[in-house]
Design an enzyme around this catalytic site. Structure first.
Site, PDB file in Angstrom:
ATOM      1  N   ARG A  33      37.642  42.540  36.154  1.00 35.45           N
ATOM      2  CA  ARG A  33      37.090  41.966  34.931  1.00 35.45           C
ATOM      3  C   ARG A  33      35.735  42.156  34.624  1.00 35.45           C
ATOM      4  O   ARG A  33      34.977  41.298  35.053  1.00 35.45           O
ATOM      5  CB  ARG A  33      37.505  40.307  34.942  1.00 35.45           C
ATOM      6  CG  ARG A  33      39.025  40.251  34.909  1.00 35.45           C
ATOM      7  CD  ARG A  33      39.476  38.814  34.985  1.00 35.45           C
ATOM      8  NE  ARG A  33      39.200  38.283  36.264  1.00 35.45           N
ATOM      9  CZ  ARG A  33      39.645  36.793  36.467  1.00 35.45           C
ATOM     10  NH1 ARG A  33      40.242  36.205  35.694  1.00 35.45           N
ATOM     11  NH2 ARG A  33      39.070  36.252  37.594  1.00 35.45           N
ATOM     12  N   TYR A 147      53.145  35.751  51.025  1.00 34.84           N
ATOM     13  CA  TYR A 147      51.834  35.324  51.151  1.00 34.84           C
ATOM     14  C   TYR A 147      51.125  34.965  52.537  1.00 34.84           C
ATOM     15  O   TYR A 147      50.176  35.721  53.005  1.00 34.84           O
ATOM     16  CB  TYR A 147      51.405  34.256  50.138  1.00 34.84           C
ATOM     17  CG  TYR A 147      50.010  33.770  50.116  1.00 34.84           C
ATOM     18  CD1 TYR A 147      48.971  34.623  49.600  1.00 34.84           C
ATOM     19  CD2 TYR A 147      49.663  32.502  50.617  1.00 34.84           C
ATOM     20  CE1 TYR A 147      47.401  34.205  49.902  1.00 34.84           C
ATOM     21  CE2 TYR A 147      48.291  32.283  50.849  1.00 34.84           C
ATOM     22  CZ  TYR A 147      47.547  33.251  50.367  1.00 34.84           C
ATOM     23  OH  TYR A 147      45.728  32.708  50.704  1.00 34.84           O
TER      24      TYR A 147
END
Length: 250
Positions: A33, A147
């Site tokens: 980003r 995870y």
């Protein structure tokens, strides 16, 4: 000291960038980003350099490193912070693509980034790699499935780095936090369910991104003959559950 931080656009990464720049160091801010990175770089000043990069894409890593100005290329500390959890569904229900995304980022991205930077550190005889693990890599829980497995990989990979790097002057640490609030972690994991994410921390005093940043800075500030193999951190409100036993009903 030049510090390269992946996933620097928010959470742990952004706070570690602030901490290292405040300490007088140069910090490369790497993430996808770019708008957030540019805002953070503007906040931090000349000692911060924003660079767009996706750790799950080897070409993106190679291009990002090749674009570094010459004066920013000697990376003294690599912080492999980019990572994510997706979903809390049991293994037989979670979408396979969620598993694939976590493996691509948390495992493949981390090792690709490490392999890109490590040879120069070994050649110089100095350097530090801090890998962001998790207590989920040590302790299983329902919904943790892949995870937790990726973070167990991070722990073992870091220890095996230590085995390979003994005597080279290059250090490696697995930094494994527990419950930590004030980041996007749970919002991402629950795919935008902000109310559900808030409930994760309801009634707790969790760790903060500042706590993780301070710990990473301490590790990097130690004399070069000291290696912190692993640090596991939990808030005092977090502990351990009993074994999960499914009992038959009459």
């Amino acid at each position: 000291m030049i510090v390269f931080i992946t996933g620097a656009s928010a959470g742990f990464g952004a706070e570690m960038a602030r901490t290292f720049v405040k300490g007088g160091h140069q910090v490369v801010l790497a993430a996808r980003r770019m708008d957030r990175l540019q805002a953070l770089a503007a906040e931090l000043g000349d000692n911060a350099l924003a660079i767009e990069m996706d750790v799950a894409d080897k070409k993106s890593i190679d291009e990002a490193l090749s674009m570094l100005p010459q004066s920013w290329r000697q990376i003294d500390v690599l912080i492999n912070n980019a990572g994510l959890a997706l979903n809390t569904l049991p293994a037989h229900e979670v979408p396979l693509e969620d598993w694939e995304t976590m493996i691509a980022t948390n495992c493949k991205g981390l090792v690709t980034m490490t392999r890109a930077v490590l040879p120069a550190m070994v050649e110089r005889g100095s350097g530090l790699i801090i890998n962001l693990g998790s207590v989920a890599g040590h302790y299983p829980y329902p919904g943790g499935n892949v995870y937790g497995a990726t973070k167990a990989f991070v722990e073992q990979f870091t220890l095996n780095l230590r085995a390979d790097l003994a005597g080279t002057g290059v250090r490696a640490t697995n930094l494994a936090p527990g419950l930590c609030g004030g980041t996007e972690f749970s919002n991402v994991r629950l795919k935008g369910d902000d109310a559900g994410a808030a409930k994760v921390y309801e009634g707790t005093t969790p760790l903060t991104a500042q706590d993780i940043a301070a710990t990473a800075y301490w590790i990097a500030s130690l004399p070069p003959h000291i290696n912190i193999n692993s640090i596991e951190m939990m808030p005092t409100c977090q502990g351990f559950a009993p074994f999960n036993i499914k009992r038959a009903t009459a």
